[in-house]
Structures are given as C-alpha cells and as structure tokens.
Motif scaffolding. Sequence first.
Motif, mmCIF file in Angstrom:
data_model
loop_
_atom_site.group_PDB
_atom_site.id
_atom_site.type_symbol
_atom_site.label_atom_id
_atom_site.label_comp_id
_atom_site.label_asym_id
_atom_site.label_seq_id
_atom_site.Cartn_x
_atom_site.Cartn_y
_atom_site.Cartn_z
ATOM 1 N N ILE A 88 -14.754 1.087 1.677
ATOM 2 C CA ILE A 88 -13.424 1.455 2.419
ATOM 3 C C ILE A 88 -13.252 0.376 3.559
ATOM 4 O O ILE A 88 -11.961 -0.013 3.706
ATOM 5 C CB ILE A 88 -13.767 2.793 2.955
ATOM 6 C CG1 ILE A 88 -13.724 3.996 1.801
ATOM 7 C CG2 ILE A 88 -12.797 3.364 4.027
ATOM 8 C CD1 ILE A 88 -14.387 5.433 2.509
ATOM 9 N N ALA A 148 -7.198 3.838 0.706
ATOM 10 C CA ALA A 148 -8.453 3.079 0.767
ATOM 11 C C ALA A 148 -9.560 4.044 0.170
ATOM 12 O O ALA A 148 -10.556 3.262 -0.493
ATOM 13 C CB ALA A 148 -8.826 2.709 2.290
ATOM 14 N N TYR A 166 -11.454 -2.349 1.767
ATOM 15 C CA TYR A 166 -9.904 -2.011 1.391
ATOM 16 C C TYR A 166 -8.887 -1.965 2.451
ATOM 17 O O TYR A 166 -7.837 -2.133 2.411
ATOM 18 C CB TYR A 166 -9.956 -0.536 0.568
ATOM 19 C CG TYR A 166 -10.540 -0.848 -0.957
ATOM 20 C CD1 TYR A 166 -9.729 -1.596 -1.781
ATOM 21 C CD2 TYR A 166 -11.457 -0.472 -1.381
ATOM 22 C CE1 TYR A 166 -10.139 -2.001 -3.169
ATOM 23 C CE2 TYR A 166 -11.952 -0.628 -2.696
ATOM 24 C CZ TYR A 166 -11.246 -1.401 -3.354
ATOM 25 O OH TYR A 166 -11.741 -1.492 -4.695
ATOM 26 N N LEU A 167 -9.510 -1.871 3.659
ATOM 27 C CA LEU A 167 -8.953 -1.977 4.712
ATOM 28 C C LEU A 167 -8.926 -3.072 5.734
ATOM 29 O O LEU A 167 -8.208 -3.250 6.835
ATOM 30 C CB LEU A 167 -9.699 -0.660 5.966
ATOM 31 C CG LEU A 167 -9.329 0.753 5.481
ATOM 32 C CD1 LEU A 167 -10.197 1.728 6.450
ATOM 33 C CD2 LEU A 167 -8.022 1.136 5.358
ATOM 34 N N GLU A 215 0.777 -1.309 -0.131
ATOM 35 C CA GLU A 215 0.008 0.002 -0.158
ATOM 36 C C GLU A 215 0.797 1.295 -0.027
ATOM 37 O O GLU A 215 0.530 2.227 -0.610
ATOM 38 C CB GLU A 215 -0.695 0.058 1.343
ATOM 39 C CG GLU A 215 -2.149 -0.964 1.178
ATOM 40 C CD GLU A 215 -3.202 -0.964 2.173
ATOM 41 O OE1 GLU A 215 -2.879 -0.256 3.108
ATOM 42 O OE2 GLU A 215 -4.146 -1.402 2.288
#
Length: 123
Positions: free
Chosen positions: A56, A104, A59-60, A7
Amino acid sequence: STMPSNEGQAAGNERAGGGASGQSACSLSEAELECPVTDIQMLEVAKVAGTKWLDIGVYLGFNSSQLADYKVRNFCSLYKRLFDLLTDWASRETEATVGMLLVACRSADVGGAAIKALKKHRH
C-alpha cells in the motif's frame, strides 16, 4: 504490473465495471469515493491490511527508505506502521480521498477488506 498514471480513471473504471456478482452491492458510492478520507477510516484500513502495509505504501508513492523508516518506528505493530504512513500521506496529498486509498488497497490485494473497513465509518 504498472499503476495507471491516472488513479481517478482507474477508480472510475472499477466502479463502472461491477463484473463480479454482487460487487456493486458491496462497493462504495461515487460520492463516498470522492470524500476526503478520515483518520478513523485510515485506522480501520490499517487494522485489516496487515502484511500488505508495504505494498500500500509503494502504491501511495513512498520510497524504500521512507518505508524502512516506518518499519523502524513501529517495529512491533503492523497496523500502527500503516496508520502512521496513511496519516502522513493524507497530510501531504492535497485531496486524499477514500477512492485514492481504495485504489492502493485494491492494487495490494486487500480491496475487499478495505471496502468493509471503510463502510464501517461512512461520512
């Protein structure tokens, strides 16, 4: 579409790019992206993310049963749902940074709104 495994590198690439006109002007500095994310910043992002809270969360790294739990706990409020999720993420992530949150948000197509929200409360 798959998330890049690194990331930090993804955030770095987006910072260096600046392809869109004026993108660098509305971005956050490298130092700001590396700052630990604050509760007020998470709250501001939660207010602008709206229905993208679920994306979100994915994605986290939250799974579907965890996300369903946030929905049940805050059935009537999208922003409280995401704020709870973000504060849990920040407490479990050893170094939850502004940049990680922004990656994210960009993946969930709310990058622009997130940048504005994060800039309101800079370190």
